[in-house]
Structure formats: structure tokens, C-alpha cells
Design a protein around this motif. Structure first.
Motif, PDB file in Angstrom:
ATOM      1  N   ARG A  38      38.126 -49.642  10.287  1.00 52.20           N
ATOM      2  CA  ARG A  38      38.487 -49.303   8.911  1.00 52.20           C
ATOM      3  C   ARG A  38      39.948 -48.876   8.843  1.00 52.20           C
ATOM      4  N   TYR A  39      40.516 -49.043   7.645  1.00 53.44           N
ATOM      5  CA  TYR A  39      41.847 -48.503   7.397  1.00 53.44           C
ATOM      6  C   TYR A  39      41.705 -47.076   6.872  1.00 53.44           C
TER       7      TYR A  39
ATOM      8  N   ARG B  52      42.636 -45.532   4.300  1.00 51.90           N
ATOM      9  CA  ARG B  52      42.256 -45.318   2.903  1.00 51.90           C
ATOM     10  C   ARG B  52      40.804 -45.683   2.628  1.00 51.90           C
ATOM     11  N   GLU B  53      40.160 -46.289   3.610  1.00 55.52           N
ATOM     12  CA  GLU B  53      38.744 -46.594   3.444  1.00 55.52           C
ATOM     13  C   GLU B  53      37.859 -45.484   4.023  1.00 55.52           C
TER      14      GLU B  53
ATOM     15  N   LEU C 167      54.751 -39.004   8.205  1.00 53.29           N
ATOM     16  CA  LEU C 167      54.543 -40.219   9.008  1.00 53.29           C
ATOM     17  C   LEU C 167      55.704 -40.407   9.975  1.00 53.29           C
TER      18      LEU C 167
ATOM     19  N   HIS D  97      55.928 -50.427  11.746  1.00 56.42           N
ATOM     20  CA  HIS D  97      54.707 -49.771  11.268  1.00 56.42           C
ATOM     21  C   HIS D  97      54.947 -48.678  10.241  1.00 56.42           C
ATOM     22  N   ILE D  98      56.088 -48.016  10.319  1.00 58.20           N
ATOM     23  CA  ILE D  98      56.327 -46.898   9.398  1.00 58.20           C
ATOM     24  C   ILE D  98      57.171 -47.362   8.211  1.00 58.20           C
TER      25      ILE D  98
ATOM     26  N   PRO E 204      56.276 -51.449   5.916  1.00 57.24           N
ATOM     27  CA  PRO E 204      55.330 -51.512   4.791  1.00 57.24           C
ATOM     28  C   PRO E 204      55.918 -50.962   3.496  1.00 57.24           C
TER      29      PRO E 204
ATOM     30  N   ARG F 142      48.927 -54.842   4.395  1.00 56.83           N
ATOM     31  CA  ARG F 142      47.707 -54.521   5.148  1.00 56.83           C
ATOM     32  C   ARG F 142      47.232 -53.112   4.847  1.00 56.83           C
ATOM     33  N   GLY F 143      45.917 -52.960   4.767  1.00 50.63           N
ATOM     34  CA  GLY F 143      45.354 -51.621   4.664  1.00 50.63           C
ATOM     35  C   GLY F 143      45.377 -51.055   3.273  1.00 50.63           C
ATOM     36  N   SER F 144      45.950 -51.790   2.306  1.00 50.89           N
ATOM     37  CA  SER F 144      46.004 -51.222   0.965  1.00 50.89           C
ATOM     38  C   SER F 144      45.014 -51.900   0.033  1.00 50.89           C
ATOM     39  N   GLU F 145      44.071 -52.664   0.599  1.00 55.94           N
ATOM     40  CA  GLU F 145      43.060 -53.289  -0.233  1.00 55.94           C
ATOM     41  C   GLU F 145      42.202 -52.210  -0.891  1.00 55.94           C
ATOM     42  N   GLU F 146      41.484 -52.643  -1.895  1.00 61.32           N
ATOM     43  CA  GLU F 146      40.597 -51.695  -2.599  1.00 61.32           C
ATOM     44  C   GLU F 146      39.679 -51.006  -1.599  1.00 61.32           C
ATOM     45  N   ALA F 147      39.557 -49.712  -1.750  1.00 59.82           N
ATOM     46  CA  ALA F 147      38.737 -48.942  -0.819  1.00 59.82           C
ATOM     47  C   ALA F 147      37.275 -49.391  -0.894  1.00 59.82           C
ATOM     48  N   VAL F 148      36.645 -49.478   0.263  1.00 62.53           N
ATOM     49  CA  VAL F 148      35.226 -49.811   0.275  1.00 62.53           C
ATOM     50  C   VAL F 148      34.433 -48.523   0.398  1.00 62.53           C
ATOM     51  N   ASP F 149      33.126 -48.637   0.377  1.00 62.03           N
ATOM     52  CA  ASP F 149      32.253 -47.477   0.509  1.00 62.03           C
ATOM     53  C   ASP F 149      32.584 -46.723   1.797  1.00 62.03           C
ATOM     54  N   THR F 150      32.870 -45.444   1.676  1.00 65.67           N
ATOM     55  CA  THR F 150      33.300 -44.696   2.846  1.00 65.67           C
ATOM     56  C   THR F 150      32.133 -44.204   3.678  1.00 65.67           C
ATOM     57  N   GLY F 151      30.937 -44.290   3.134  1.00 65.36           N
ATOM     58  CA  GLY F 151      29.782 -43.902   3.918  1.00 65.36           C
ATOM     59  C   GLY F 151      29.660 -42.404   4.112  1.00 65.36           C
ATOM     60  N   LEU F 152      30.438 -41.623   3.361  1.00 63.35           N
ATOM     61  CA  LEU F 152      30.274 -40.168   3.465  1.00 63.35           C
ATOM     62  C   LEU F 152      30.485 -39.547   2.083  1.00 63.35           C
TER      63      LEU F 152
END
Lengths: 367, 314
Positions: free
Chosen positions: A129-130, A132-133, B200, B217-218, B221, B304-314
Motif C-alpha cells: 500500500r501507499y 495515503r491508503e 520529508l 523520491h523527495i 514528485p 505514483r501513490g496519489s491515486e484515490e485512497a482505497v479502504d484502509t481496513g482500519l
């Protein structure tokens, strides 16, 4: 292995002095917890150790070597930031691999270390996961993991568990302590949570408004708080404070309060300094060293139950002695022996052995 | 209970305005900008397209010519020469501006005393009118009176014919464009660097990340979008470059610093072949469109990594 020493460190942000004359020592392999309310300078102290903030005066030593001019990257410290500071364009796995790749480690070692941290922090299903996820608590674990993978000389952990839920917090606290002891890495742990501080620390540093209030083992801090601030900050609920006067009466030392008068036993008198006579003091008494009963006894003080907060096996009772004079009491359910209710008339018993005395002006402990 | 619900009813409820009248009002609001767009952009555009399809010269009558203006243009070797010169100026100038701008941006990102004044000086060229810039560089680079050649001569070298020699004229045009527009890239680099969270940078410092790892990386982006923006703007701007060569070299020697815009200008105002000039303008439009169509979609791609957040499971 490394010991850390701060010597008269001052830090100024513009004209504001955020650290005033901080001196403290963390022995090799020790876990030192810096605890204090928000804005007391505990994070800045950590940053001064890491080198990210330069002291305006004073020196930082690692193993007796001055490292004032050593760049943060060359101090070989692993830091978990309060704000996590995760690399947003990298997955959890890549975040953890980053410091190892920067150090050009062997691929097998990288995978081994990442595997260990994954197990420790229970992040297996989330490795790809990233940031933000992830939830706040998960992000915090990633931040902690990134400090751990590198096996640095020194761990600097800034509120590493502030965002974890209670269950995970207790579990992780134990595994962190175990890991720290196994690795023997000198650790400075910053928290505002005195429960964490008591549970983890070999040594606790209590800070307030940019200066150190007391340094000691958890027991020392709890049993002999150096001043009113430390006494009030450590312990839940906080220590009760009552104004009183120390007086010599018939050859005995007594403490006098408008509502009661108590003879002080020999041991207590012996602990007090000689000049602690005929003066106004603040009496401190821990909620857990007060007894409550329904029947009057020798030296009991009458009061009325103001509020009851039942805990699992204990109950915290706030008792009103008179208008504006309240005492909080923490007793086990079994020890209490009756079912308390609001406005119930009760008798309070304070053991003079357990009293702490502080100067009413300076707040310094009298002993 | 009754009292409560009465109180709730008393609260005025705003309903979204529907109804035909309101809809019409909202549409009417579109008319001014739409009218402005048609009048100021679409009409001239279509008109010039029309002109390029007629055989239209000043004083004569217009005859429909189809694509013959374009055909003549494409058969003319000097048109191709000018096209390649334009592209060469654009590519070289923009490449230098991007590299220099990013490096300067990183240098100026450090917080040092007096940086405000320094930044002002750096940004000054960008604020000057192109005419002023062209004129004073013409003086600076002049072979007889110019400061640059005076300095070169004073250290014992032969003065360089900056504006008249085939080898240096193009370089001069590029130098002036770089001088004037590198600050723009610096500005956008600084804007991007300003969005990098300081913790960062600190984390990377403690992790002992190499310069390349930090950049990739820093910083990257946060720089990708502003730099793509800078690249697009600069390419569009240099592909239609006119004022610098016009003032500095007049397009010479020969045609060696003539850009498409300058060529169009000559056809219109010197040869009075308005249709050919319009055709050249359309060639510029097409080239710029190709560039924009390559670059703009890149900007819309999420990093990368800025896609819509998915279910975080917590």
C-alpha cells in the motif's frame, strides 16, 4: 554502542527560547523517556540530539565526543517523526527499503530486515500500500518501522504510538521494549503519555516550559517528585494538593489545615529538612493513598461524595470536604467494601506517611 | 416533543433554486464570456485560416486558391530552413533554461539572509519588456561598442562578431532568451520545492539518501507538474519567438536567425503577401498544437501513490 549527553543545551527560535539549559545523560543501551505537556520542548530536545535543530548554546555528545558539527545523516540515528514523514510516492515496503538501499546493503539483508519489521509491526497484508491508503495508526507503524530497519546507533522516537488504538499500543509497547533490549540500542522516546513513560522507561525525564524538571527512574519520579509540576503530571488521577501549615506542637511536628490537623510520625519528620518548620506548605497526597469508609475513625475527615467514576476493578471517587476543597481517591472495589453513591456522607483517612510536602511559593519538594 | 418539532419547522429551509427562469438566468451569464471568445479568438483564427486559403495580397482582389499557398510554402527550401532554425532555437534555449532553472531553483531554495533581494534581481529579466531586452543586448553584444566584446578584448582575445557572424548569431539569440526566461523556470522550481514537506527532507537526510535518491523520491514528485508546465510554456513561447531576433539580428545574417514568426512578419509587411503570412501562422499553430498535445496529457497523469485512497481496513 552509544551513550548520549546533552550539556547546557539552549535552543532559540528567533527570540523565543524553547530550550533552557537542558542537561541530561542517557547511558549506553538505556531507554530514556522524555515526557511533558505539549510545547514543553521535548520534540526540540530530540531534534537537537538528531542534529536537525542546532543548539544556540551548549553541546551534544555521543560517547564523550562532541558532535555539534556532525551532520544529522552522519550521526547514525534512526528517527520516527511525529508527523510520520513517510515518502508518499513509495509503498510501505519501499519506505522501509529506502534507508537500507541508501546505505547500499545486500539485497538479502534488505529483505530479511524488512521481513522482521513486517512481523514485529504486523503489517504483512499492507506492504504494497501507499501511505495515503493507510490509516493514521498504520502510517505510524510504518514510520516506526523505517527507524527500526536500519539498526542505527540511536533510536529517536517522537510520539511513536500516539495514534495507535489501545490494544495495539499495549502490544507494541511490549514488543518495542523487547526489541530495544535485544538490540541494546540507546533510545530516546518522546511522549506526552505518562503511562507509556512509566511502562517503558529505564529513565524518565520530565520537562516543562523548555527545561528539565526532574530526571529519575519511574519509581523515583512517582515516589519523590521534585516539585509540584512533576507531582501533578505523573500519576492518574493527578495528586491532590491541599494548602497547610507545618507547626511545632508539644514537641511534635504537626501539619494544620483549616479542616484537620495531623501529627507527623518520626520517619516523615526525619525526611523533612530542618528548615521545614513553621511555614506554609502545599501537601500532596496521591489518590491511591487515601482511604474511604462510612464510619468515622481516629483522624478521619468527614466529606461528601461528589462524583464517582467506576473503573474495571477500581473506582475513582471525588470527595468534597467543603466548598472548593475536593479530594480524588482511587480505591479497589474490594478494599472499599461498600457501594458508593453521589452525596453519600463518608469519612476520609489520609496516612501521614504518604504525604508529600512542597514549598508553597517555589513549589519545590521539602525533604 | 410537539414543541420541538414546531421549533424545527420554524427554521427557514433554503431550497435549491430550480424553475425555468432561474435556468435561463444561469445561461445568460455565459453570453458575455462566450461573445468575447468568439469576437477575440475564434473570429480572427477562422479569418486568418480563410485568408490563408485565398490568394490575397494588399491592394489586389482576393481569389480562392485552395491549399496552393501551403504548397508553394512547402516547396520553398528557405521555409524549411526557417522551420528548422525555429525548432533549433526552441529546443536549445528551452533545454538550457530548464537545466539552469532547476539548478538555480535548488540553489535559491536555501534560506539565507538577503535572499529576498537576490530573488528580485534574478526575476528582473522576466519583468522587462522584450523590446528593452533586445535593445540592450544589442548594445551589449555590438562588435564595436559592446561591453561584452570590450571585456573579451581586455583579457586578450579577439572580439567576437556576436550578431553578424553565422556561427554566433543563433547563439546570441539563444543566450538572450535563456537570460530572459530562465527566471521563469526558477520561479516554477521554487514553487514546486515550496510544496515539499520539510520533514520529508529531514527524513531523507537522516536516512542518508544520496543526492539522486533525494531528487527522485523527495523532490521530483513535487517538481514534475510545475516543470512540465514550465516546459510547455517555454516551448510554446520559443516556437513563436519573434522580438529577440527581430531586434537583435533582424533575422540575419542571411536567414540564419529567422524564425517562423519573423518570416511571417516579412511576408506580410515587406512582401505584402498576406495569404502566405497567414499560412505560415497556421504552420506555427500546428507545430505548437503537436507539442501541447504531447505535453498536456503528461500533466494530467497523477504521480505514483496519489491515486484515490482505497479502504484502509482500519
Amino acid at each position: 554502542m552509544t551513550s548520549i549527553r546533552l550539556e547546557n543545551v539552549h535552543v532559540n527560535f528567533g527570540k523565543t527560547e524553547v530550550l533552557r539549559d537542558i542537561s541530561l545523560e542517557v547511558a549506553d543501551g538505556e531507554l530514556c523517556v522524555i515526557v511533558g505537556p505539549s510545547g514543553c520542548g521535548k520534540t526540540v530536545t530530540l531534534r537537537a540530539i538528531s542534529g536537525l535543530t542546532r543548539p544556540s548554546r551548549g553541546h551534544v555528545y555521543f560517547d564523550d565526543n562532541v558532535i555539534d558539527h556532525v551532520a544529522p545523516g552522519d550521526r547514525n540515528v534512526g528517527m520516527a517523526f511525529q508527523t510520520y514523514a513517510l515518502y508518499p510516492n513509495m509503498t510501505v515496503r519501499e519506505n522501509w527499503e529506502f534507508p537500507l538501499r541508501a546505505a547500499k546493503r545486500q539485497e538479502e539483508l534488505i529483505q530479511e530486515r524488512v521481513g522482521q519489521v513486517t512481523g514485529l509491526l504486523d503489517m504483512g497484508p499492507l506492504l504494497n500500500r501507499y501511505p495515503r491508503e493507510l490509516s493514521g495508526g498504520q502510517q505510524q507503524r510504518v514510520a516506526l518501522g523505517r527507524a527500526l530497519v536500519r539498526r542505527p546507533q540511536v533510536f529517536l522516537l517522537d510520539e511513536p504510538m500516539g495514534n495507535l488504538d489501545a490494544k495495539l499500543r499495549v502490544e507494541l509497547r511490549a514488543s518495542l521494549r523487547k526489541l530495544q533490549m535485544d538490540l541494546g540500542v540507546t533510545t530516546v522516546y518522546v511522549t506526552h503519555d505518562q503511562v507509556d513513560a512509566q511502562a517503558l522507561g529505564d529513565k524518565i525525564v520530565v520537562m516543562d516550559v523548555g527545561s528539565v524538571q526532574q530526571v529519575g527512574t519511574p519509581e523515583q519520579i512517582y515516589e519523590t517528585p521534585a516539585n509540584l509540576f512533576v507531582a501533578g503530571f505523573i500519576g492518574t488521577p493527578r495528586m491532590n494538593f491541599l494548602d497547610g501549615t507545618l507547626k511545632q506542637e508539644n514537641g511534635n511536628l504537626v501539619v494544620e489545615h483549616p479542616l484537620f490537623k495531623m501529627d507527623l510520625p518520626e520517619e516523615v519528620v526525619g525526611r523533612l529538612a530542618d528548615n521545614a518548620r513553621d511555614r506554609k506548605v502545599v501537601m500532596g497526597v496521591r489518590p491511591e493513598s487515601i482511604g474511604v469508609s462510612t464510619h468515622p475513625g481516629p483522624q478521619t475527615i468527614p466529606g461528601k461524595i461528589y462524583v464517582c467514576e467506576p473503573q474495571s476493578n477500581e473506582v475513582i471517587i471525588e470527595i468534597e470536604l467543603e466548598e472548593e476543597v475536593h479530594l480524588k481517591v482511587r480505591v479497589g472495589r474490594d478494599a472499599l467494601g461498600f457501594e458508593p453513591y453521589i452525596d453519600q456522607l463518608v469519612q476520609v483517612q489520609i496516612d501521614p506517611d504518604t504525604l508529600h510536602f512542597f514549598d508553597s511559593v517555589t513549589g519545590v519538594r521539602l525533604s | 416533543m410537539a414543541q420541538q418539532s414546531a421549533a424545527a419547522e420554524a427554521v427557514p429551509v433554503t431550497t435549491p433554486a430550480t424553475g425555468a427562469r432561474d435556468k435561463w438566468f444561469r445561461r445568460t451569464l455565459f453570453i458575455p464570456p462566450l461573445g468575447f471568445l468568439v469576437l477575440m479568438t475564434i473570429f480572427p483564427l477562422l479569418y486568418s485560416l480563410g485568408v490563408s486559403l485565398f490568394n490575397y495580397s494588399l491592394g489586389g482582389t482576393a481569389k480562392f486558391a485552395g491549399f496552393s499557398n501551403y504548397v508553394t510554402l512547402f516547396r520553398d527550401p528557405s521555409f524549411w530552413q526557417v522551420t528548422f532554425i525555429t525548432i533549433r532555437i526552441a529546443l536549445f534555449a528551452v533545454a538550457i533554461e530548464m537545466v539552469l532553472g532547476v539548478l538555480l531553483g535548488f540553489a535559491l531554495h536555501q534560506k539565507l539572509p538577503g535572499m529576498g533581494l537576490f530573488l528580485l534581481i534574478i526575476f528582473l529579466p522576466m519583468m522587462l519588456a522584450p523590446l528593452v531586452v533586445g535593445l540592450f543586448w544589442r548594445f551589449l553584444l555590438d562588435q564595436t561598442f559592446g561591453l561584452v566584446d570590450y571585456l573579451i578584448a581586455s583579457v586578450g582575445f579577439k572580439p567576437i562578431p556576436w550578431l553578424t557572424h553565422p556561427r554566433y548569431a543563433l547563439l546570441s539569440v539563444i543566450i538572450v532568451d535563456v537570460w530572459q526566461w530562465t527566471p521563469f523556470v526558477v520561479l516554477l522550481t521554487l514553487a514546486g520545492l515550496g510544496t515539499v514537506p520539510p520533514d520529508l527532507e529531514e527524513a531523507a537526510e537522516l536516512d542518508r539518501a544520496s543526492v539522486w535518491m533525494r531528487f527522485k523520491h523527495i523532490y521530483w514528485p513535487h517538481l514534475r507538474f510545475p516543470l512540465l508546465l514550465a516546459l510547455t510554456f517555454r516551448l510554446i513561447d520559443t516556437l513563436k519567438l519573434f522580438d529577440t531576433p527581430f531586434i537583435l539580428t533582424g533575422g540575419g545574417p542571411g536567414n540564419l536567425t529567422t524564425t517562423l514568426s519573423l518570416l511571417g512578419y516579412r511576408f506580410h509587411f515587406q512582401f505584402f503577401q498576406i495569404s502566405t503570412a497567414a499560412a505560415i501562422s497556421w504552420v506555427i499553430v500546428i507545430i505548437i498544437n503537436i507539442v501541447a498535445n504531447i505535453l498536456v496529457p503528461q500533466m494530467q497523469k497523477a504521480p505514483r501513490g496519489s491515486e484515490e485512497a482505497v479502504d484502509t481496513g482500519l
